[in-house]
Design a protein around this motif. Structure first.
Motif, PDB file in Angstrom:
ATOM      1  N   ARG A 189      20.205 -15.936 -38.816  1.00 15.77           N
ATOM      2  CA  ARG A 189      20.930 -17.172 -38.533  1.00 15.77           C
ATOM      3  C   ARG A 189      20.657 -18.203 -39.630  1.00 15.77           C
ATOM      4  NH1 ARG A 189      19.173 -18.903 -32.647  1.00 15.77           N
ATOM      5  NH2 ARG A 189      17.158 -18.260 -33.443  1.00 15.77           N
ATOM      6  N   LYS A 233      20.999 -22.453 -40.443  1.00 16.03           N
ATOM      7  CA  LYS A 233      21.310 -23.775 -39.899  1.00 16.03           C
ATOM      8  C   LYS A 233      21.880 -24.668 -40.989  1.00 16.03           C
ATOM      9  CE  LYS A 233      16.762 -26.030 -40.319  1.00 16.03           C
ATOM     10  NZ  LYS A 233      15.718 -26.764 -39.613  1.00 16.03           N
ATOM     11  N   ASN A 254      22.193 -28.536 -41.938  1.00 12.12           N
ATOM     12  CA  ASN A 254      21.590 -29.799 -41.547  1.00 12.12           C
ATOM     13  C   ASN A 254      21.803 -30.873 -42.594  1.00 12.12           C
ATOM     14  OD1 ASN A 254      19.725 -29.397 -43.588  1.00 12.12           O
ATOM     15  ND2 ASN A 254      17.948 -29.352 -42.264  1.00 12.12           N
ATOM     16  N   ILE A 303      20.845 -31.632 -37.143  1.00  8.46           N
ATOM     17  CA  ILE A 303      21.367 -30.265 -37.226  1.00  8.46           C
ATOM     18  C   ILE A 303      22.836 -30.294 -36.832  1.00  8.46           C
ATOM     19  CG2 ILE A 303      21.204 -27.920 -36.322  1.00  8.46           C
ATOM     20  CD1 ILE A 303      18.208 -28.476 -35.848  1.00  8.46           C
ATOM     21  N   ILE A 319      24.292 -24.081 -36.056  1.00 13.83           N
ATOM     22  CA  ILE A 319      23.479 -22.897 -36.323  1.00 13.83           C
ATOM     23  C   ILE A 319      24.434 -21.718 -36.286  1.00 13.83           C
ATOM     24  CG2 ILE A 319      21.625 -21.406 -35.516  1.00 13.83           C
ATOM     25  CD1 ILE A 319      20.144 -23.908 -34.638  1.00 13.83           C
ATOM     26  N   ASN A 327      25.566 -17.708 -36.738  1.00 13.46           N
ATOM     27  CA  ASN A 327      25.041 -16.379 -36.423  1.00 13.46           C
ATOM     28  C   ASN A 327      25.697 -15.293 -37.260  1.00 13.46           C
ATOM     29  OD1 ASN A 327      23.416 -17.337 -34.178  1.00 13.46           O
ATOM     30  ND2 ASN A 327      25.356 -17.676 -33.123  1.00 13.46           N
ATOM     31  N   PHE A 370      17.345 -19.800 -40.923  1.00 15.73           N
ATOM     32  CA  PHE A 370      16.679 -20.178 -39.681  1.00 15.73           C
ATOM     33  C   PHE A 370      15.600 -19.160 -39.319  1.00 15.73           C
ATOM     34  CE2 PHE A 370      16.854 -21.075 -35.025  1.00 15.73           C
ATOM     35  CZ  PHE A 370      16.657 -22.439 -35.090  1.00 15.73           C
ATOM     36  N   GLN A 421      28.438 -24.881 -29.875  1.00 17.02           N
ATOM     37  CA  GLN A 421      27.672 -23.680 -30.231  1.00 17.02           C
ATOM     38  C   GLN A 421      28.314 -22.431 -29.625  1.00 17.02           C
ATOM     39  OE1 GLN A 421      25.059 -23.449 -32.375  1.00 17.02           O
ATOM     40  NE2 GLN A 421      25.346 -25.622 -32.763  1.00 17.02           N
ATOM     41  N   LEU A 464      19.193 -22.976 -29.631  1.00 12.00           N
ATOM     42  CA  LEU A 464      18.601 -24.257 -30.003  1.00 12.00           C
ATOM     43  C   LEU A 464      17.447 -24.618 -29.081  1.00 12.00           C
ATOM     44  CD1 LEU A 464      21.940 -26.284 -30.305  1.00 12.00           C
ATOM     45  CD2 LEU A 464      20.584 -25.431 -32.211  1.00 12.00           C
ATOM     46  N   GLN A 499      16.009 -29.550 -31.149  1.00 12.17           N
ATOM     47  CA  GLN A 499      17.201 -29.387 -31.980  1.00 12.17           C
ATOM     48  C   GLN A 499      18.441 -29.962 -31.303  1.00 12.17           C
ATOM     49  OE1 GLN A 499      16.656 -25.211 -32.418  1.00 12.17           O
ATOM     50  NE2 GLN A 499      15.615 -25.403 -34.385  1.00 12.17           N
ATOM     51  N   ILE A 525      20.913 -32.879 -32.797  1.00  9.77           N
ATOM     52  CA  ILE A 525      22.367 -32.779 -32.881  1.00  9.77           C
ATOM     53  C   ILE A 525      23.039 -33.962 -32.177  1.00  9.77           C
ATOM     54  CG2 ILE A 525      24.375 -31.458 -32.060  1.00  9.77           C
ATOM     55  CD1 ILE A 525      22.729 -28.924 -32.555  1.00  9.77           C
TER      56      ILE A 525
END
Length: 198
Positions: A41, A43, A45, A55, A58, A60, A83, A144, A160, A164, A168
């Motif tokens: 993963r 992130k 930011n 953040i 994230i 995947n 991540f 997400q 998260l 986190q 966000i």
């Protein structure tokens, strides 16, 4: 998966491995590559003027990383950081453009993907202007989940931590913890072994 790995490899993509916390690209750098996550993963930011981390997403396995910037002449507005142990396919910008020119269906898929991301980002930003913490948190969690193909209830494990989520939503961690418990009672989410599912 946004673009088939074999197709990317046939246009010259290279596999790259990153350790956790490795910076893949930094804010204000010039986009030169298309990145697609094979494993792990990443992130995205940003640090505000007080040095506080915000953040933004994230990402995947199977997703691309800030591909929209390959279509315009702007620098990255975010940092991309591994991540966890992460492998990506990295394709030069010129080869990526050639791939799209020669594969119209991929170009359409990218347009659809970008449209979906932009739509979900608008919804999240709209929710983040709310004074109600539950609205902000729902917006962030739904954003997400929008990266997942499975839309059924409680099918998505939110990747998260409470900290986190606070980053966000610009909320305090204590507020996030309290609101998540409230959202569980309202059956919006489920907590299993301290993990959040929506």
């Amino acid at each position: 998966m946004l673009i088939e790995e074999n197709l990317l490899l046939s246009y010259g993509a290279q596999l790259e491995n990153f350790k956790p916390s490795h910076i893949i690209f930094e804010e204000s750098s010039v986009p030169k590559y298309y990145y697609q996550i094979v494993k792990g993963r990443i992130k995205l930011n940003h640090y505000n003027e007080d040095g506080k981390e915000l953040i933004l997403a994230i990402l995947n396995k199977g997703l691309s990383v800030c591909e929209l910037l390959l279509f315009i002449d702007e620098t990255y507005p975010v940092n991309a950081i591994a991540f966890e142990e992460t492998t990506v396919l990295k394709l030069s910008k010129s080869s990526f453009v050639k791939l799209l020119d020669e594969n119209q269906e991929i170009s359409r898929d990218i347009n659809k993907f970008l449209s979906e991301r932009l739509y979900q980002k608008y919804i999240m930003l709209e929710n983040n202007t709310s004074l109600r913490p539950d609205i902000r948190i729902k917006g962030a969690l739904n954003y997400q989940k929008s990266f997942s193909d499975d839309e059924s209830k409680f099918s998505f494990e939110v990747p998260l931590t409470r900290q986190q989520i606070a980053s966000i939503t610009a909320l305090r961690v204590e507020t996030v913890i309290r609101t998540i418990k409230k959202l569980e009672k309202e059956d919006f989410l489920k907590i299993i072994n301290r993990k959040i599912y929506i």
